[in-house]
Design an enzyme around this catalytic site. Structure first.
Site, PDB file in Angstrom:
ATOM      1  N   HIS A 134     -12.907  -4.596 -24.231  1.00 13.45           N
ATOM      2  CA  HIS A 134     -12.620  -3.713 -25.366  1.00 13.45           C
ATOM      3  C   HIS A 134     -11.138  -3.877 -25.692  1.00 13.45           C
ATOM      4  CE1 HIS A 134     -13.175  -0.252 -28.042  1.00 13.45           C
ATOM      5  NE2 HIS A 134     -11.890  -0.078 -27.782  1.00 13.45           N
ATOM      6  N   CYS A 135     -10.844  -4.258 -26.933  1.00 14.22           N
ATOM      7  CA  CYS A 135      -9.452  -4.542 -27.300  1.00 14.22           C
ATOM      8  C   CYS A 135      -8.898  -3.411 -28.163  1.00 14.22           C
ATOM      9  CB  CYS A 135      -9.373  -5.873 -28.055  1.00 14.22           C
ATOM     10  SG  CYS A 135      -7.702  -6.253 -28.597  1.00 14.22           S
ATOM     11  N   PRO A 136      -7.879  -2.687 -27.680  1.00 19.07           N
ATOM     12  CA  PRO A 136      -7.316  -1.604 -28.493  1.00 19.07           C
ATOM     13  C   PRO A 136      -6.623  -2.122 -29.754  1.00 19.07           C
ATOM     14  CG  PRO A 136      -6.056  -1.901 -26.467  1.00 19.07           C
ATOM     15  CD  PRO A 136      -7.245  -2.800 -26.367  1.00 19.07           C
ATOM     16  N   ASN A 150     -11.970  -2.328 -31.290  1.00 22.50           N
ATOM     17  CA  ASN A 150     -13.353  -2.816 -31.282  1.00 22.50           C
ATOM     18  C   ASN A 150     -13.569  -3.576 -29.980  1.00 22.50           C
ATOM     19  OD1 ASN A 150     -15.887  -3.484 -32.156  1.00 22.50           O
ATOM     20  ND2 ASN A 150     -15.227  -4.886 -33.781  1.00 22.50           N
TER      21      ASN A 150
END
Ligand SMILES: [Zn+2]
Ligand SMILES: [Zn+2]
Length: 327
Positions: A165-167, A171
């Protein structure tokens, strides 16, 4: 004689009461530590959900600021210093191409759903569709969990071929948007390197004492150039590490989650004197095409995802080495 808890086997002495007390306290401390960790992870998930949109705004702002400095200060300054018109046009065209690709791939990575698995067909229904899926059900979102899918606690759903999960894109990175995520990093690194190279001399002038600067060099321009140059350098260095790691993952057909799992499997196999092999590693070329579609590396069409062929497959099943190797 029936032996239970608190009854030591014959020949063994009963632990001292002090020892039992210490064991209980250690168990209580461990339970407390586990609860604290779980609470911290929940807080992190909430923080990521709240900070996600702000991180996207920050990313767009930083890209916009550096692009503004490049097009409105660095290029005109280079023109004033006598750079020829064809050279300037070339620099502008390359800058526009990189910027358009950064924004396109970033928008796709942010907006495209990473890959929601199909609904669970029902209890005991282990085969679906082509009959090759080994479907499991996620205990948290109750959807099917195809191979390589994982549950994201921030998005609260399973993601096919989940990477992480990439801040920065607010997303998950998964089957649908992994190539956009990789291309975003690639173009961002190229863009930063471009600014670092073209703006190097102007950066040295902007940090020099005011009396040594050219007369047409305004204070605000010098501030913008020095800040943009430093931001570009930091992002480029960070992307060399992160992008290099993802390049390795692409050519070995692993996700970030699988990289850690495979590392554990490799150590476990090594202890047994065996060699662990990643079942999805089909060779560099096929691994590359699993992410960027059936496009040749040296044709460079994969760098333009709006023209290139999409990756094949649905994200619910993946070819393995054992399927490809002759029996
Ligand atoms: Zn799930
Ligand atoms: Zn997520």
């Amino acid at each position: 004689m029936k032996m239970g808890f608190g009854h030591p086997p014959p020949g063994q002495t009963q632990p001292a009461p002090g020892c039992i007390w210490v064991r209980r306290r250690v168990r209580q401390l461990l339970r407390c530590f586990t609860r604290c960790c779980s609470l911290c992870l929940d807080c992190m998930d909430i923080l990521l959900r709240v900070l996600g949109p702000l991180m996207v705004l920050l990313a767009v702002f930083l890209i916009g600021f550096v692009a503004y400095t490049f097009f409105t200060i660095i290029v005109p300054q280079l023109a004033d210093e006598g750079t020829s018109s064809p050279m300037l046009l070339g620099q502008l065209a390359l800058g526009c191409f990189i910027l358009v690709n950064i924004m396109y791939n970033y928008a796709m990575a942010v907006c495209l759903r990473a890959g929601e698995p199909p609904p669970f067909p029902g209890e005991g229904d282990a085969e679906a569709g082509d009959g090759s899926l080994s479907l499991r059900q996620c205990q948290k979102c109750l959807r099917s969990k195809p191979p390589r899918a994982h549950h994201c606690s921030v998005c609260k759903q399973c993601v096919m071929k989940m990477d992480h999960h990439c801040p920065w894109i607010n997303n998950c990175v998964g089957f649908n948007n992994y190539r956009y995520f990789c291309l975003f990093m690639l173009y961002l690194a190229l863009g930063c390197l471009y600014v670092v190279i073209l703006g190097y001399r102007l950066f040295l002038q902007s940090v020099a004492p005011i009396r040594k600067r050219p007369p047409n060099f305004r204070f605000a321009d010098a501030q913008c150039i020095s800040l943009s140059w430093l931001i570009s350098l930091c992002i480029f260095l960070a992307l060399c590490l992160l992008g290099g790691f993802h390049a390795y993952l692409v050519v070995t057909n692993q996700t970030t989650i699988e990289f850690h799992i495979n590392m554990g499997n490799r150590h476990a196999a090594k202890r047994k004197g065996e060699v662990y092999r990643n079942p999805y590693d089909l060779g560099h070329s096929r691994n590359f095409q699993e992410v960027f579609g059936p496009n040749r590396f040296l044709h460079f069409l994969w760098m333009m995802p709006y023209l290139a062929k999409r990756p094949t497959g649905s994200g619910a099943s993946f070819p393995t080495v054992s399927e490809l190797e002759p029996v």
